[in-house]
Motif scaffolding. Sequence first.
Motif, PDB file in Angstrom:
ATOM      1  N   LYS A  53       0.842  -1.202   0.000  1.00 47.86           N
ATOM      2  CA  LYS A  53       0.000   0.000   0.000  1.00 47.86           C
ATOM      3  C   LYS A  53       0.875   1.248   0.000  1.00 47.86           C
ATOM      4  CE  LYS A  53      -3.574   0.162   2.764  1.00 47.86           C
ATOM      5  NZ  LYS A  53      -4.459   0.381   3.942  1.00 47.86           N
ATOM      6  N   ILE A  54       0.568   2.152  -0.908  1.00 50.24           N
ATOM      7  CA  ILE A  54       1.260   3.433  -1.004  1.00 50.24           C
ATOM      8  C   ILE A  54       0.261   4.546  -0.720  1.00 50.24           C
ATOM      9  CG2 ILE A  54       2.426   5.050  -2.562  1.00 50.24           C
ATOM     10  CD1 ILE A  54       3.560   2.645  -4.042  1.00 50.24           C
ATOM     11  N   LEU A  55       0.665   5.473   0.142  1.00 48.54           N
ATOM     12  CA  LEU A  55      -0.116   6.691   0.367  1.00 48.54           C
ATOM     13  C   LEU A  55       0.524   7.785  -0.470  1.00 48.54           C
ATOM     14  CD1 LEU A  55      -2.148   8.582   1.749  1.00 48.54           C
ATOM     15  CD2 LEU A  55      -0.561   8.724   3.688  1.00 48.54           C
ATOM     16  N   LEU A  56      -0.245   8.355  -1.373  1.00 52.64           N
ATOM     17  CA  LEU A  56       0.210   9.461  -2.217  1.00 52.64           C
ATOM     18  C   LEU A  56      -0.401  10.746  -1.686  1.00 52.64           C
ATOM     19  CD1 LEU A  56       1.509  10.709  -4.753  1.00 52.64           C
ATOM     20  CD2 LEU A  56      -0.526   9.999  -6.030  1.00 52.64           C
ATOM     21  N   VAL A  57       0.442  11.653  -1.223  1.00 52.98           N
ATOM     22  CA  VAL A  57      -0.011  12.952  -0.733  1.00 52.98           C
ATOM     23  C   VAL A  57       0.343  13.969  -1.807  1.00 52.98           C
ATOM     24  CG1 VAL A  57       0.056  14.622   1.161  1.00 52.98           C
ATOM     25  CG2 VAL A  57       0.473  12.188   1.631  1.00 52.98           C
ATOM     26  N   GLU A  58      -0.674  14.426  -2.529  1.00 51.29           N
ATOM     27  CA  GLU A  58      -0.480  15.273  -3.715  1.00 51.29           C
ATOM     28  C   GLU A  58      -1.693  16.178  -3.876  1.00 51.29           C
ATOM     29  OE1 GLU A  58       0.464  17.273  -6.621  1.00 51.29           O
ATOM     30  OE2 GLU A  58       1.940  15.654  -6.590  1.00 51.29           O
ATOM     31  N   ASP A  59      -1.473  17.492  -3.948  1.00 56.11           N
ATOM     32  CA  ASP A  59      -2.598  18.418  -4.059  1.00 56.11           C
ATOM     33  C   ASP A  59      -3.086  18.648  -5.481  1.00 56.11           C
ATOM     34  OD1 ASP A  59      -0.309  19.853  -4.766  1.00 56.11           O
ATOM     35  OD2 ASP A  59      -0.962  21.698  -3.797  1.00 56.11           O
TER      36      ASP A  59
END
Length: 124
Positions: A3-9
């Motif tokens: 699982k990857i969490l992508l924090v991108e606006d």
Amino acid sequence: MTKILLVEDNEMNRDMLTRRLTRQGFEVCCAPDGPTGVAMAESEQPHVILMDIALGDMDGWEATTLIKQRPTTAAIPVIALTAHALATDRARSVEVGCADFDTKPVDLPRLLGKIGACLAARAA
């Protein structure tokens, strides 16, 4: 499944990278800003976090600092993503606890190598 969490606006960047990572076999969850990214690091417990640096009110460095301060999320490797390839950005990323640093636009094979290295280091 990893699982990857992508924090991108940026919605377009978030969508493009999510699709590319999903095709590579990853489960991807997304946060549109720093505070949501910090909360999702806790609730989702991803294997790796991809953290955009230019996020607005709470930048990626501040969000990473908060993630690294929490005992429940401190061990999650964070890879900083930024359009700025300055040595000072790389140094600041390491200073706040990022495991690695990559530039945008994302070179997928290079990023996959960095994700793999973070996963291997975490498993060791």
